[in-house]
Every structure is written in structure tokens, then in C-alpha cells.
Write a protein that holds these residues in place. Structure first.
Motif, PDB file in Angstrom:
ATOM      1  N   TYR A  68       0.781  -1.263   0.000  1.00 23.80           N
ATOM      2  CA  TYR A  68       0.000   0.000   0.000  1.00 23.80           C
ATOM      3  C   TYR A  68       0.803   1.298   0.000  1.00 23.80           C
ATOM      4  CZ  TYR A  68      -3.895   3.056   0.360  1.00 23.80           C
ATOM      5  OH  TYR A  68      -4.792   4.009   0.072  1.00 23.80           O
ATOM      6  N   GLY A  69       0.229   2.558  -0.214  1.00 26.43           N
ATOM      7  CA  GLY A  69       0.856   3.899  -0.311  1.00 26.43           C
ATOM      8  C   GLY A  69      -0.165   4.934  -0.776  1.00 26.43           C
ATOM      9  N   ALA A  70      -0.392   4.936  -2.033  1.00 29.72           N
ATOM     10  CA  ALA A  70      -1.469   5.757  -2.588  1.00 29.72           C
ATOM     11  C   ALA A  70      -1.976   5.032  -3.823  1.00 29.72           C
ATOM     12  CB  ALA A  70      -0.968   7.150  -2.942  1.00 29.72           C
ATOM     13  N   SER A  71      -3.256   5.116  -4.084  1.00 31.06           N
ATOM     14  CA  SER A  71      -3.773   4.417  -5.253  1.00 31.06           C
ATOM     15  C   SER A  71      -3.395   5.156  -6.521  1.00 31.06           C
ATOM     16  CB  SER A  71      -5.296   4.282  -5.176  1.00 31.06           C
ATOM     17  OG  SER A  71      -5.899   5.534  -5.449  1.00 31.06           O
ATOM     18  N   ILE A  72      -3.385   4.442  -7.599  1.00 35.46           N
ATOM     19  CA  ILE A  72      -3.056   5.080  -8.880  1.00 35.46           C
ATOM     20  C   ILE A  72      -4.122   6.120  -9.203  1.00 35.46           C
ATOM     21  CG2 ILE A  72      -4.248   3.506 -10.488  1.00 35.46           C
ATOM     22  CD1 ILE A  72      -1.476   3.608 -12.047  1.00 35.46           C
ATOM     23  N   GLU A  73      -5.322   5.944  -8.694  1.00 33.99           N
ATOM     24  CA  GLU A  73      -6.375   6.946  -8.873  1.00 33.99           C
ATOM     25  C   GLU A  73      -5.994   8.239  -8.161  1.00 33.99           C
ATOM     26  OE1 GLU A  73      -8.164   4.588 -11.358  1.00 33.99           O
ATOM     27  OE2 GLU A  73      -8.847   6.612 -10.942  1.00 33.99           O
ATOM     28  N   ASP A  74      -5.327   8.128  -7.030  1.00 29.28           N
ATOM     29  CA  ASP A  74      -4.871   9.320  -6.313  1.00 29.28           C
ATOM     30  C   ASP A  74      -3.823  10.056  -7.133  1.00 29.28           C
ATOM     31  OD1 ASP A  74      -4.966   7.753  -3.017  1.00 29.28           O
ATOM     32  OD2 ASP A  74      -6.521   8.782  -4.170  1.00 29.28           O
TER      33      ASP A  74
ATOM     34  N   SER B   4      13.558  -4.640 -13.478  1.00 32.47           N
ATOM     35  CA  SER B   4      12.335  -4.310 -12.776  1.00 32.47           C
ATOM     36  C   SER B   4      12.044  -2.840 -13.034  1.00 32.47           C
ATOM     37  CB  SER B   4      12.506  -4.523 -11.261  1.00 32.47           C
ATOM     38  OG  SER B   4      12.740  -5.888 -10.973  1.00 32.47           O
ATOM     39  N   ILE B   5      10.781  -2.462 -12.904  1.00 32.85           N
ATOM     40  CA  ILE B   5      10.409  -1.050 -13.023  1.00 32.85           C
ATOM     41  C   ILE B   5       9.758  -0.631 -11.720  1.00 32.85           C
ATOM     42  CG2 ILE B   5       9.041   0.687 -14.257  1.00 32.85           C
ATOM     43  CD1 ILE B   5       9.106  -1.100 -16.714  1.00 32.85           C
ATOM     44  N   PHE B   6      10.305   0.423 -11.141  1.00 31.29           N
ATOM     45  CA  PHE B   6       9.752   0.955  -9.895  1.00 31.29           C
ATOM     46  C   PHE B   6       8.907   2.173 -10.242  1.00 31.29           C
ATOM     47  CE2 PHE B   6      10.011   3.787  -6.178  1.00 31.29           C
ATOM     48  CZ  PHE B   6       9.555   2.935  -5.189  1.00 31.29           C
ATOM     49  N   TYR B   7       7.600   2.042 -10.049  1.00 30.18           N
ATOM     50  CA  TYR B   7       6.678   3.149 -10.313  1.00 30.18           C
ATOM     51  C   TYR B   7       6.429   3.892  -9.015  1.00 30.18           C
ATOM     52  CZ  TYR B   7       5.480   0.907 -14.778  1.00 30.18           C
ATOM     53  OH  TYR B   7       5.528   0.354 -16.037  1.00 30.18           O
ATOM     54  N   HIS B   8       6.567   5.193  -9.063  1.00 22.25           N
ATOM     55  CA  HIS B   8       6.283   5.971  -7.860  1.00 22.25           C
ATOM     56  C   HIS B   8       5.728   7.327  -8.263  1.00 22.25           C
ATOM     57  CE1 HIS B   8       9.616   8.990  -7.726  1.00 22.25           C
ATOM     58  NE2 HIS B   8      10.085   8.191  -8.657  1.00 22.25           N
ATOM     59  N   ALA B   9       5.448   8.147  -7.240  1.00 23.68           N
ATOM     60  CA  ALA B   9       4.859   9.450  -7.533  1.00 23.68           C
ATOM     61  C   ALA B   9       5.486  10.543  -6.681  1.00 23.68           C
ATOM     62  CB  ALA B   9       3.350   9.408  -7.321  1.00 23.68           C
ATOM     63  N   GLY B  10       6.696  10.299  -6.242  1.00 33.96           N
ATOM     64  CA  GLY B  10       7.417  11.338  -5.515  1.00 33.96           C
ATOM     65  C   GLY B  10       7.014  11.521  -4.064  1.00 33.96           C
ATOM     66  N   VAL B  50      -0.487  -2.110 -11.897  1.00 32.95           N
ATOM     67  CA  VAL B  50      -0.186  -1.278 -10.727  1.00 32.95           C
ATOM     68  C   VAL B  50      -1.481  -0.685 -10.188  1.00 32.95           C
ATOM     69  CG1 VAL B  50       0.968   0.833  -9.942  1.00 32.95           C
ATOM     70  CG2 VAL B  50       2.152  -0.724 -11.501  1.00 32.95           C
ATOM     71  N   LYS B  51      -1.742  -0.951  -8.907  1.00 36.26           N
ATOM     72  CA  LYS B  51      -2.962  -0.448  -8.269  1.00 36.26           C
ATOM     73  C   LYS B  51      -2.673   0.726  -7.366  1.00 36.26           C
ATOM     74  CE  LYS B  51      -5.503  -4.029  -9.689  1.00 36.26           C
ATOM     75  NZ  LYS B  51      -6.407  -3.882 -10.840  1.00 36.26           N
ATOM     76  N   SER B  52      -1.449   0.840  -6.911  1.00 37.29           N
ATOM     77  CA  SER B  52      -1.050   1.927  -6.026  1.00 37.29           C
ATOM     78  C   SER B  52       0.453   2.117  -6.173  1.00 37.29           C
ATOM     79  CB  SER B  52      -1.406   1.608  -4.568  1.00 37.29           C
ATOM     80  OG  SER B  52      -0.723   0.437  -4.138  1.00 37.29           O
ATOM     81  N   VAL B  53       0.911   3.241  -5.697  1.00 38.52           N
ATOM     82  CA  VAL B  53       2.345   3.476  -5.695  1.00 38.52           C
ATOM     83  C   VAL B  53       2.814   3.646  -4.261  1.00 38.52           C
ATOM     84  CG1 VAL B  53       2.525   4.481  -7.995  1.00 38.52           C
ATOM     85  CG2 VAL B  53       1.992   5.966  -6.053  1.00 38.52           C
ATOM     86  N   GLY B  61       6.833  -9.957 -14.594  1.00 40.10           N
ATOM     87  CA  GLY B  61       5.550  -9.348 -14.912  1.00 40.10           C
ATOM     88  C   GLY B  61       4.611  -9.231 -13.730  1.00 40.10           C
ATOM     89  N   ASN B  62       5.105  -9.557 -12.553  1.00 39.59           N
ATOM     90  CA  ASN B  62       4.270  -9.414 -11.366  1.00 39.59           C
ATOM     91  C   ASN B  62       4.490  -8.051 -10.733  1.00 39.59           C
ATOM     92  OD1 ASN B  62       3.105 -12.027 -11.426  1.00 39.59           O
ATOM     93  ND2 ASN B  62       5.010 -12.877 -10.623  1.00 39.59           N
ATOM     94  N   VAL B  63       3.446  -7.538 -10.109  1.00 41.12           N
ATOM     95  CA  VAL B  63       3.535  -6.236  -9.455  1.00 41.12           C
ATOM     96  C   VAL B  63       3.552  -6.427  -7.945  1.00 41.12           C
ATOM     97  CG1 VAL B  63       2.419  -4.000  -9.086  1.00 41.12           C
ATOM     98  CG2 VAL B  63       2.352  -5.076 -11.345  1.00 41.12           C
ATOM     99  N   LEU B  64       4.567  -5.870  -7.305  1.00 43.69           N
ATOM    100  CA  LEU B  64       4.620  -5.854  -5.846  1.00 43.69           C
ATOM    101  C   LEU B  64       4.253  -4.455  -5.394  1.00 43.69           C
ATOM    102  CD1 LEU B  64       7.993  -7.748  -5.212  1.00 43.69           C
ATOM    103  CD2 LEU B  64       5.680  -8.692  -5.253  1.00 43.69           C
ATOM    104  N   HIS B  65       3.109  -4.338  -4.734  1.00 50.79           N
ATOM    105  CA  HIS B  65       2.708  -3.041  -4.198  1.00 50.79           C
ATOM    106  C   HIS B  65       3.397  -2.864  -2.863  1.00 50.79           C
ATOM    107  CE1 HIS B  65      -0.515  -3.834  -7.135  1.00 50.79           C
ATOM    108  NE2 HIS B  65      -0.417  -2.541  -7.329  1.00 50.79           N
ATOM    109  N   ILE B  66       4.209  -1.831  -2.789  1.00 51.35           N
ATOM    110  CA  ILE B  66       4.957  -1.607  -1.550  1.00 51.35           C
ATOM    111  C   ILE B  66       4.068  -0.833  -0.606  1.00 51.35           C
ATOM    112  CG2 ILE B  66       7.108  -0.845  -0.523  1.00 51.35           C
ATOM    113  CD1 ILE B  66       7.436  -2.920  -2.746  1.00 51.35           C
ATOM    114  N   ASN B  67       3.480  -1.352   0.136  1.00 49.63           N
ATOM    115  CA  ASN B  67       2.767  -1.221   1.402  1.00 49.63           C
ATOM    116  C   ASN B  67       1.253  -1.642   1.433  1.00 49.63           C
ATOM    117  OD1 ASN B  67       5.032  -0.768   2.944  1.00 49.63           O
ATOM    118  ND2 ASN B  67       5.048   1.402   2.547  1.00 49.63           N
TER     119      ASN B  67
END
Lengths: 77, 77
Positions: A68-74, B4-10, B50-53, B61-67
Motif C-alpha cells: 500500500y501507499g497511494a492508489s493510482i487513482e490518487d 524491474s520497473i519501480f513506479y512511484h509518484a514522488g 499497478v494499483k497503487s504506488v 511481470g508481477n507487481v509488488l505493491h509496496i505497502n
């Protein structure tokens, strides 16, 4: 502390995450602890900051909760 | 796909997770994408699941959502 510790509880989400992380980090770099079975280590996990499983305690002492963290919708909002 | 690709939003949670994962996996093994800035890649992230960052897309090809998964209270219950 040079190894990461992967805390899990045998759940399907845990198993998937374990396989990925052990592959990515290298089996020699991760200790795997099933606190569902090794219940005496639940308090250890809590003490280091594990709030949910699966979670990875890094050598730096930080805990990464795998999912968890923030949803991609966020992010889009 | 070998990286791997790390997706985040700062976000602060993202930055912490990024530092840990890049250290653990090795900078050469991870591409870092800030979808808060590279907004055109939001749909890419969604497409891979990706459901959250922050989230890590593994080479498998698997996504690990960090938290998230189950709380440690659930394990104890």
C-alpha cells in the motif's frame, strides 16, 4: 545486519511476494520467516515495525510492507 | 524484460521505498518511473497491474505493491 528478513504467514499473497523477492534479491541475501508457524517471532516482527505481512525488513532497518501507499487513482487525481 | 520497473509518484513513502529497493536490487536492475511527473506512463502502469504506488513491476511481470496483505493482528488472530 546484512541480510534482509522476509516476514510472511504462508498466505498466497505472501508466497507470490516471497518468490519474487528471493529471486530479485538472491536467496543468500534474504532470511524467510513464517510468523504464522514461528509464532514466537511475531513480537520480533512487531518490534522492528512490521504492520502487515508480507513485509521485508531491509538491512537498513526499514520495513517495506508488500502491498500500500497511494492508489493510482490518487496519482491521477 | 530483464529489469524491474519501480513506479512511484514522488511521495515520501515512495522515496523511502525507492532508496531501499534500488540499494537491494542494484541500480542497474531497476528503472525508476515517476508517474506523477511522467503522466503519460500512468496508463502503462495501470496496464501492467499497478494499483497503487510505490510499486515494483518485476521481470516476471508481477507487481509488488509496496505497502499491504494481512495485518500482523490478523496473523495473531
Amino acid at each position: 545486519m546484512s541480510k534482509s528478513i522476509f516476514y510472511h504467514a504462508g498466505c498466497p499473497v505472501c508466497v507470490d511476494a516471497e518468490q519474487e523477492l528471493v529471486t530479485l534479491l538472491g536467496a543468500d541475501n534474504v532470511s524467510v520467516v513464517n510468523i504464522g508457524e514461528e509464532r514466537a517471532r511475531i513480537s520480533e516482527a512487531e518490534a522492528v515495525g512490521v504492520k502487515s505481512v508480507p513485509a521485508l525488513l531491509t538491512p537498513n532497518g526499514n520495513v517495506l510492507h508488500i502491498n500500500y501507499g497511494a492508489s493510482i487513482e490518487d496519482v491521477k487525481a
